[in-house]
Design a protein around this motif. Structure first.
Motif, PDB file in Angstrom:
ATOM      1  N   THR A  69      54.787  43.572  35.638  1.00  0.00           N
ATOM      2  CA  THR A  69      54.288  42.328  36.211  1.00  0.00           C
ATOM      3  C   THR A  69      53.546  42.595  37.511  1.00  0.00           C
ATOM      4  O   THR A  69      54.086  43.234  38.418  1.00  0.00           O
ATOM      5  CB  THR A  69      55.453  41.359  36.490  1.00  0.00           C
ATOM      6  N   PRO A  70      52.293  42.123  37.637  1.00  0.00           N
ATOM      7  CA  PRO A  70      51.586  42.242  38.924  1.00  0.00           C
ATOM      8  C   PRO A  70      52.055  41.148  39.881  1.00  0.00           C
ATOM      9  O   PRO A  70      52.178  39.988  39.505  1.00  0.00           O
ATOM     10  CB  PRO A  70      50.118  42.044  38.535  1.00  0.00           C
ATOM     11  N   ILE A  71      52.337  41.534  41.122  1.00  0.00           N
ATOM     12  CA  ILE A  71      52.746  40.520  42.099  1.00  0.00           C
ATOM     13  C   ILE A  71      51.737  40.369  43.226  1.00  0.00           C
ATOM     14  O   ILE A  71      51.883  39.495  44.072  1.00  0.00           O
ATOM     15  CB  ILE A  71      54.132  40.827  42.696  1.00  0.00           C
ATOM     16  N   GLY A  72      50.708  41.208  43.262  1.00  0.00           N
ATOM     17  CA  GLY A  72      49.653  41.029  44.248  1.00  0.00           C
ATOM     18  C   GLY A  72      49.996  41.634  45.585  1.00  0.00           C
ATOM     19  O   GLY A  72      51.013  41.322  46.176  1.00  0.00           O
ATOM     20  N   ASP A  73      49.107  42.521  46.050  1.00  0.00           N
ATOM     21  CA  ASP A  73      49.261  43.091  47.379  1.00  0.00           C
ATOM     22  C   ASP A  73      48.597  42.150  48.378  1.00  0.00           C
ATOM     23  O   ASP A  73      47.779  41.315  48.025  1.00  0.00           O
ATOM     24  CB  ASP A  73      48.588  44.472  47.432  1.00  0.00           C
ATOM     25  N   VAL A  74      48.892  42.299  49.646  1.00  0.00           N
ATOM     26  CA  VAL A  74      48.446  41.335  50.640  1.00  0.00           C
ATOM     27  C   VAL A  74      46.926  41.284  50.753  1.00  0.00           C
ATOM     28  O   VAL A  74      46.355  40.243  51.027  1.00  0.00           O
ATOM     29  CB  VAL A  74      49.085  41.646  52.021  1.00  0.00           C
ATOM     30  N   ASP A  75      46.259  42.387  50.544  1.00  0.00           N
ATOM     31  CA  ASP A  75      44.813  42.407  50.677  1.00  0.00           C
ATOM     32  C   ASP A  75      44.110  42.320  49.336  1.00  0.00           C
ATOM     33  O   ASP A  75      42.933  42.619  49.226  1.00  0.00           O
ATOM     34  CB  ASP A  75      44.364  43.684  51.393  1.00  0.00           C
ATOM     35  N   GLU A  76      44.816  41.920  48.319  1.00  0.00           N
ATOM     36  CA  GLU A  76      44.240  41.863  46.986  1.00  0.00           C
ATOM     37  C   GLU A  76      44.182  40.428  46.501  1.00  0.00           C
ATOM     38  O   GLU A  76      45.142  39.681  46.596  1.00  0.00           O
ATOM     39  CB  GLU A  76      45.058  42.709  46.007  1.00  0.00           C
ATOM     40  N   ASP A  77      43.024  40.052  45.980  1.00  0.00           N
ATOM     41  CA  ASP A  77      42.839  38.701  45.457  1.00  0.00           C
ATOM     42  C   ASP A  77      43.335  38.667  44.023  1.00  0.00           C
ATOM     43  O   ASP A  77      42.594  38.546  43.066  1.00  0.00           O
ATOM     44  CB  ASP A  77      41.356  38.314  45.532  1.00  0.00           C
ATOM     45  N   GLU A  78      44.642  38.819  43.869  1.00  0.00           N
ATOM     46  CA  GLU A  78      45.247  38.921  42.541  1.00  0.00           C
ATOM     47  C   GLU A  78      46.199  37.761  42.289  1.00  0.00           C
ATOM     48  O   GLU A  78      47.005  37.403  43.143  1.00  0.00           O
ATOM     49  CB  GLU A  78      46.049  40.226  42.424  1.00  0.00           C
TER      50      GLU A  78
END
Length: 996
Positions: A69-78
């Motif tokens: 599962t992707p949870i998104g890094d702080v600098d990523e527009d995910e």
């Protein structure tokens, strides 16, 4: 207290392969344990990479994969994907606001602020959208970092400039009101929703630790909410946190030098945040602090893979990234002979050469079966160049970052449609639209034939704006066409243009309004696009991406205030730039292009690090227009240097591959470049141990190099047979034949005439044509009324109101020239001359059989019947040397035609005067000159000059038209400067001034 289970995988170890290997080893004997496990990853690309790693390791049979599962890094527009609904334990939250809707909702807020606090009269929709995007990022960052609105409103701004104070106050109001605005829509901000879901699941993990394995891997820069999640995962009975590239071997003193600050105040290490953000370990320093984990508690992941690089290189590269205070230790660093084995540096001259070198290296990698290679670069232009070079060898490159929609055929078509409409269908944008590859794929050849005919008809100075003016230009071109075949094609074009203009007419009417709404714009453009491109526009990945974006703009376009029509192309381009079109599957399986984010956890046998120039890798720090750096520091937000630290970490990670090629170009399209700080540090530390590649550079330069030294063309001098040479000659053609025979040959014998440019700026010839036509109409209608001359000129100048250059610059000059002409005519009339004929066309067959033609600008007659020939010039008249050398024959030959009765409506009589009227309209409005007077002395008489001109003409015809003399290019270059239309054909630049 449970010891946190935190591991790190060094840069030289292939991250996803080592992670997959370790998880398989830890669940060996219990396949269902792996299947029940959950692996949290930073983004979707990492999920795909780990899936492929599991596949590589499952050769023996089937494998039940864990939930990834992707949870998104702080600098990523995910987006956080399945995490939203399945892992949050039933937390019920409103749906996240759509990105397109959010952008459009923020634009009016930004525009109101600019109109209130900015002195500019007009704020464009494009500028408002750009600032709205920056505001959206700032609001998201405030949410992700957990900054409360109260802290933002209570910020100490005493030392900031006044505009920052106003901006901070406004963004505080927006931050407080934004959740309420979204709540009225039944939605929530995406970053806020993500934080709440993560916090909900974190609380569940702490309250009820699950029995299954939970693994969080690959996080680099994380928000406080994700850090708290990782802290909880690390302390679960069956939990693991695996970090990529934490430097466990760094000296403790050096580790403490990495200073940072949080929103709650200064962390141990001091306040000098800006000194440390550019360090590759800065994000880990913050993360471990937030996880309450000491660096000494982090263990090395004990798994190696066949794809690992040498560990010695990792040690050297990490030392190269040391803070400046510790670089003196480089002197004591023991570098073995193979310390940087497998690393090659290539310094190209230009970006084009760099792309060629990279393409060769990728192509070379394919020669080894099973070998993989990847280009890692933040420079998308470099990636496109490399892909184009590889296409020469039939290799399709997989660019994981995709292509912006505005660079795909559907995107360029829609932008061309908007550009043509906003420019009121001027020739260049109109033809760019009609010739677009997607237009009329059925019947394409017939359509292109019509478009090319229209191209010819629209050449020259831009017609008045609008579709009707294009139709009028077609009719005008048909009327002026000399051949019946061309007339027929242009008449047929008129019917075709009626169909085209009917398609484009709704857009023209829409753009005629002072303001345009986005839904109306999209509706009109979609209708026109359907008629021009049909279903081709919506096919393939790019067509589907365009369709989705159009639907979003139609659905949410009413959120945007009506805007000025000129803003439409830039507004659409901004939306099209943000929409990425991902490449379809089926590209080459062993070659890839990664951006820095995509490459963070992925590995190939050969990693090519391209674009290592300052400003590219790392990129320049982009200032936040909404929060001053001092305000960001007080709020504990990441500083402007944070991305440099992440870029440094990515560089270290990529350098861990088995084989590495680092490339840069010494200059870009505009100026010399500066090598990346990472490149310079590696050079400084490695010294002579750094291998500089020259073989690939040599091959790249040889690929497109010429064979041997350049071979220059010789001066052309064609010698066609005499019976094929022309038997007619104009008075101006005679001058061309004398000075530059090759130009005469190319025009008369080869039939090559120069096409005017599209949207051509009015030249001196245009102004001359205007003045000629004004004076002609005056002489034909009321030659004795000077005031009428001014009336005609003013009327004709109104035809140029649509052209700013003519209206602002040439119109005043033209009026001064006209007024001078009226005054000169009055003086000339006082001497006994009367205007007889304007634009008098003459034609006569000479004794040698040559037909001589010419047109006199004006012929005047005296009371006794003698004639005067007047030639208008907007430039300089011929010099005395041209007149005496036989290079200015026009006036003399026209005089011969007139006095021998070869000009209709002109009674034969002696020519008593020859005159040039220079109509410049400048500081000297005009000047009348007698070509037969030099230095105030008459050097010959009109009849003698006419006799000389006829003699020169006879000699010229005998030599060039009846003889076998070659048509030599630039035979007399000092007199042929005005004959330049065929210089490129004659390749003049290759031989003029060179010895044979």
């Amino acid at each position: 207290m449970i010891r946190p289970a935190v591991f790190t995988i060094p840069p030289h170890v292939a991250f996803v392969d080592a992670l997959a290997l370790g998880l398989l080893d830890r669940t060996r004997g219990d396949p269902m344990r792996l299947a029940r496990a959950t692996v949290l990853l930073p983004n979707r690309r990492a999920v795909r990479a780990l899936t492929e790693a599991f596949v590589r390791l499952s050769d023996e049979g089937g494998l039940l994969l864990p939930r990834m599962t992707p949870i998104g890094d702080v600098d990523e527009d995910e987006a956080i994907g399945a995490f939203a609904d399945t892992l949050a334990g039933g937390a019920e939250l409103e749906p996240a606001v759509d990105d397109c809707k959010q952008r459009l909702m923020l634009v009016p807020l930004v525009k109101r602020y600019l109109e209130l606090h900015d002195a500019r009269e007009r704020v464009t929709a494009v500028e408002a959208l750009r600032l709205a995007d920056e505001l959206r990022r700032t609001l998201s960052q405030l949410q992700l970092e957990g900054v409360e609105t109260k802290k933002l409103l209570d910020l100490d701004v005493g030392d900031l400039a006044g505009h920052w104070e106003r901006t901070l106050r406004y963004i505080g109001i927006i931050a407080e009101a934004w959740p309420k605005i979204l709540a009225e829509e039944g939605e929530i901000d995406g970053a806020a929703r993500r934080n709440r879901l993560i916090e909900s699941w974190t609380a569940q993990l702490i309250a009820e630790p699950p029995a299954r394995m939970i693994v969080a891997a690959g996080m680099v820069a994380t928000s406080p909410s994700v850090a708290r999640l990782l802290r909880a995962v690390a302390r679960l009975p069956d939990g693991l946190v695996v970090l990529p590239g934490l430097d466990t071997g760094m000296d403790d003193e050096e580790w403490k030098e990495i200073r940072y600050r949080t929103a709650d105040g200064e962390a141990p290490g001091g306040p000098r945040q800006h000194d440390s953000e550019g360090h590759p370990q800065f994000s880990f320093r913050c993360l471990l602090h937030r996880m309450d984990v000491g660096r000494g508690e982090v263990e090395i992941w004990p798994y190696a893979t066949p794809y690992d690089g040498p560990p010695e290189r990792t040690h050297i590269v990490t030392r190269a990234m040391a803070p400046a205070r510790f670089t003196d230790a480089w002197r004591d660093l023991d570098l073995g002979d193979d310390a940087l084995a497998g690393v090659r540096l290539i310094e190209a001259a230009t970006p084009g050469e760099e792309a060629q070198v990279i393409a060769l290296a990728l192509r070379q990698a394919l020669e080894k079966p099973g070998k993989t290679a990847a280009l890692v670069t933040p420079d998308r232009g470099l990636a496109r160049r490399v892909a184009a070079h590889l296409a020469r060898w039939g290799v399709a490159l997989d660019d994981s970052a995709g292509v912006p929609l505005r660079q795909t055929p559907p995107g360029t078509f829609m932008l061309a449609l908007a550009e043509a409409a906003v420019q009121q269908f001027a020739p260049a944008p109109l033809l760019a639209l009609l010739k677009h590859p997607l237009v009329r794929m059925d019947g394409r050849l017939d359509w292109l034939e019509r478009a090319r005919t229209l191209d010819i008809a629209l050449r020259g100075v831009r017609p008045p704006p609008g579709l009707d003016a294009v139709g009028a230009r077609i009719e005008e071109a048909a009327t002026e066409a000399r051949s019946d075949e061309k007339k027929h094609r242009l008449r047929a074009l008129s019917g075709w243009w009626l169909e085209v203009s009917a398609i484009l007419d709704p857009l023209e009417r829409l753009f005629a309004n002072p303001q345009v709404s986005l839904p109306d714009l999209i509706d009109a453009m979609r209708s026109a696009a359907a008629n021009l491109a049909g279903d081709e526009l919506w096919r393939g990945p790019a067509g589907r991406a365009l369709s989705e974006l159009v639907q979003q703009l139609e659905l949410h376009g009413h959120r945007l205030d009506p805007f000025d029509p000129p803003d439409a192309p830039g507004l659409l381009a901004a939306f099209f730039q943000e929409a990425a079109v991902r490449p379809p599957y089926g590209r080459h399986p062993r070659l890839s292009v990664y951006g820095l984010l995509e490459a963070r956890l992925q590995r190939a046998d050969l990693m090519i690090l391209g674009g290592l120039n300052e400003g590219v890798w790392p990129a320049l720090s982009q200032p936040d227009p909404w929060l001053a750096p001092a305000a960001r520091a007080q709020l504990g937000l990441p500083g402007l240097e944070r991305r440099i630290g992440l870029a440094a970490h990515d560089f270290v990670q990529a350098m861990g591959a088995p084989a590495v090629i680092a490339t840069r170009s010494r200059r870009d399209a505009a100026a010399p470049t500066v090598a990346s700080r990472f490149w310079l540090r590696l050079e400084a530390l490695g010294g002579e141990k750094v291998t500089r590649e020259s073989a690939l550079l040599g091959i790249a330069r040889a690929l497109d190099a010429a064979d041997g030294p350049p071979r220059y063309a010789s001066r052309p001098a064609p010698r066609p047979p005499a019976d094929l040479r022309p038997r007619s000659l104009s008075v101006t053609g005679a001058e061309k034949l004398k000075a530059d025979p090759y130009s005469f040959y190319a025009e008369r014998m080869l039939g090559l005439t120069k096409l005017q440019a599209l949207d051509e700026d009015p030249t001196a010839a245009e102004r001359g044509t205007f003045l000629h036509s004004v004076l002609e109409d005056w002489i034909k209608e009321r030659p004795h009324d000077p005031d009428y001359l001014r009336i005609i000129a003013e009327k004709r100048l109104r035809e140029w109101d649509h052209h700013p250059l003519m209206k602002a610059l040439w119109a005043p000059r033209a009026m001064r020239a006209v007024e001078w002409a009226a005054e000169e005519m009055a003086r000339w009339s006082a001497e006994g001359w009367r205007a007889l004929k304007a634009e008098g066309k003459g034609r006569a067959t000479l004794a040698n059989g040559i037909t001589l033609t010419g047109m006199a600008d004006r012929i005047d007659v005296a009371a006794e019947g003698s004639l005067a020939i007047i030639d208008y010039k907007t430039g300089l008249p011929p010099s005395h040397a041209q007149l005496t050398g036989g290079y200015a024959l026009q006036l003399g030959l026209l005089g011969w035609l007139a006095q021998n009765g070869h000009i209709p409506d002109v009674t034969a009589g002696d020519v008593a005067a020859l005159r040039y009227w220079r109509l410049s309209g400048g500081n000297i409005a005009g000047k009348a000159s007698d070509p037969l007077v030099f230095r105030r002395q008459e050097w010959t008489e009109p009849q003698a000059f006419i006799t000389d001109c006829m003699r020169w003409l006879d000699e010229l015809c005998a030599e060039r038209l009846f003889g076998d003399a070659p048509f030599t290019a630039k035979l007399h270059p000092e007199y042929s400067t005005r004959y330049r239309d065929h210089d490129h054909l004659a390749r003049v630049a290759e031989w003029l001034g060179r010895s044979e």
